[in-house]
Design a protein around this motif. Structure first.
Motif, PDB file in Angstrom:
ATOM      1  N   ARG A   7       0.836  -1.198   0.000  1.00 27.98           N
ATOM      2  CA  ARG A   7       0.000   0.000   0.000  1.00 27.98           C
ATOM      3  C   ARG A   7       0.869   1.245   0.000  1.00 27.98           C
ATOM      4  NH1 ARG A   7      -0.335   2.788   4.865  1.00 27.98           N
ATOM      5  NH2 ARG A   7       0.199   1.688   6.799  1.00 27.98           N
ATOM      6  N   LEU A   8       0.241   2.370  -0.296  1.00 25.75           N
ATOM      7  CA  LEU A   8       0.894   3.656  -0.106  1.00 25.75           C
ATOM      8  C   LEU A   8       0.778   4.062   1.363  1.00 25.75           C
ATOM      9  CD1 LEU A   8      -0.491   5.629  -3.195  1.00 25.75           C
ATOM     10  CD2 LEU A   8       1.713   4.467  -2.996  1.00 25.75           C
ATOM     11  N   GLY A   9       1.668   4.936   1.783  1.00 30.56           N
ATOM     12  CA  GLY A   9       1.537   5.477   3.125  1.00 30.56           C
ATOM     13  C   GLY A   9       0.368   6.451   3.197  1.00 30.56           C
ATOM     14  N   THR A  10      -0.034   6.766   4.411  1.00 33.43           N
ATOM     15  CA  THR A  10      -1.064   7.770   4.639  1.00 33.43           C
ATOM     16  C   THR A  10      -0.442   8.939   5.407  1.00 33.43           C
ATOM     17  OG1 THR A  10      -1.774   6.930   6.801  1.00 33.43           O
ATOM     18  CG2 THR A  10      -2.781   5.935   4.830  1.00 33.43           C
ATOM     19  N   PRO A  11      -1.033  10.120   5.315  1.00 33.11           N
ATOM     20  CA  PRO A  11      -0.529  11.234   6.122  1.00 33.11           C
ATOM     21  C   PRO A  11      -0.494  10.904   7.611  1.00 33.11           C
ATOM     22  CG  PRO A  11      -2.000  12.060   4.428  1.00 33.11           C
ATOM     23  CD  PRO A  11      -2.088  10.557   4.374  1.00 33.11           C
TER      24      PRO A  11
END
Length: 245
Positions: A211-215
């Motif tokens: 997955r991509l990271g989240t803020p």
């Protein structure tokens, strides 16, 4: 966190990672100065949301490439809340191009914001930050990946990491911890801008965690370094990237 360290300045905080950092620090009990460059409406909306949740915050406009901005941030923070205990250097810009095709403007602006902005903030914080405080800067995991078209951006972030390690030694005697975080790809407008959906999906699949990271992932790491659990962290660069390098 002690009462004399509970004021935080977050640059570039009107949206994306910066806004998530401001929310997390407010949740953790910090009074937050939300710096923004152009989007006043987003910054004021963020301040209202923090206040609605019982926090204290103010929004201050300014280009981090300018020395006067940092002086204004510290002055506003000290007037509203008292001595500054935490500085988060989050504001940044990215203009991707092959080195052979990059313009002088590409070079000058990224150096002015990504490197100059952090330098100017660090310089002022060295005399204005409360003893025992924290300076946390945002680097990038492109330092280490060294991908094509990221040459100028990676160069500015590598310099931020170097200054972080040096300043940690210079301010250590005052108990000020100086660290950096190097995020990998984070799902923000800043990262997604100009990228085809197929490329974003390829990047997502390339991460070991899928997955991509989240803020919020990055804000949580900031909270660790800003809080008491980060007391023994100094001169470090934490690569919050899901294991891409």
């Amino acid at each position: 966190m002690t009462p004399d360290l509970d004021t935080a300045i977050v640059t570039g905080a009107s949206k994306g990672i910066g806004a998530a950092i401001a929310r997390r620090l407010s949740h953790d009990g910090f009074q937050v100065v939300v710096n923004y460059g152009k989007d006043e409406a987003a910054a004021l909306a963020l301040v209202r949301s923090l206040e609605d949740q019982g926090g204290k915050a103010i929004a201050i406009q300014g280009d981090v490439a300018e020395t006067a901005t940092h002086e204004r941030l510290f002055e506003a923070a000290e007037k509203a809340f008292g001595p500054v205990g935490v500085l988060v250097n989050n504001a940044g810009t990215m203009r991707n191009a092959a080195i052979a095709e990059a313009s002088d403007e590409d070079f000058d602006r990224q150096c002015a914001v990504n490197l100059g902005g952090v330098f100017r903030a660090m310089r002022l914080a060295s005399s204005r930050l409360a003893d025992g405080g924290r300076i946390i800067s945002i680097s990038s995991s492109v330092v280490g990946l060294y991908q094509p078209h990221y040459g100028l951006y990676a160069a500015t972030k590598a310099a931020v990491e170097a200054m972080t390690r040096v300043l940690a030694k210079e301010l250590g005697p005052r108990g000020i911890r100086v660290n950096a975080i190097a995020p990998g790809p984070v799902e923000t407008d800043f990262f997604l801008a100009g990228k085809p959906a197929e490329l974003v999906e390829t990047i997502r699949k390339s991460n070991p965690l899928g997955r991509l990271g989240t803020p919020e992932d990055i804000a949580a790491t900031i909270a660790f370094l800003a809080g008491p659990d980060g007391d023994w962290m100094n001169g470090q660069v934490l690569r919050a990237n899901g294991g891409i390098i």
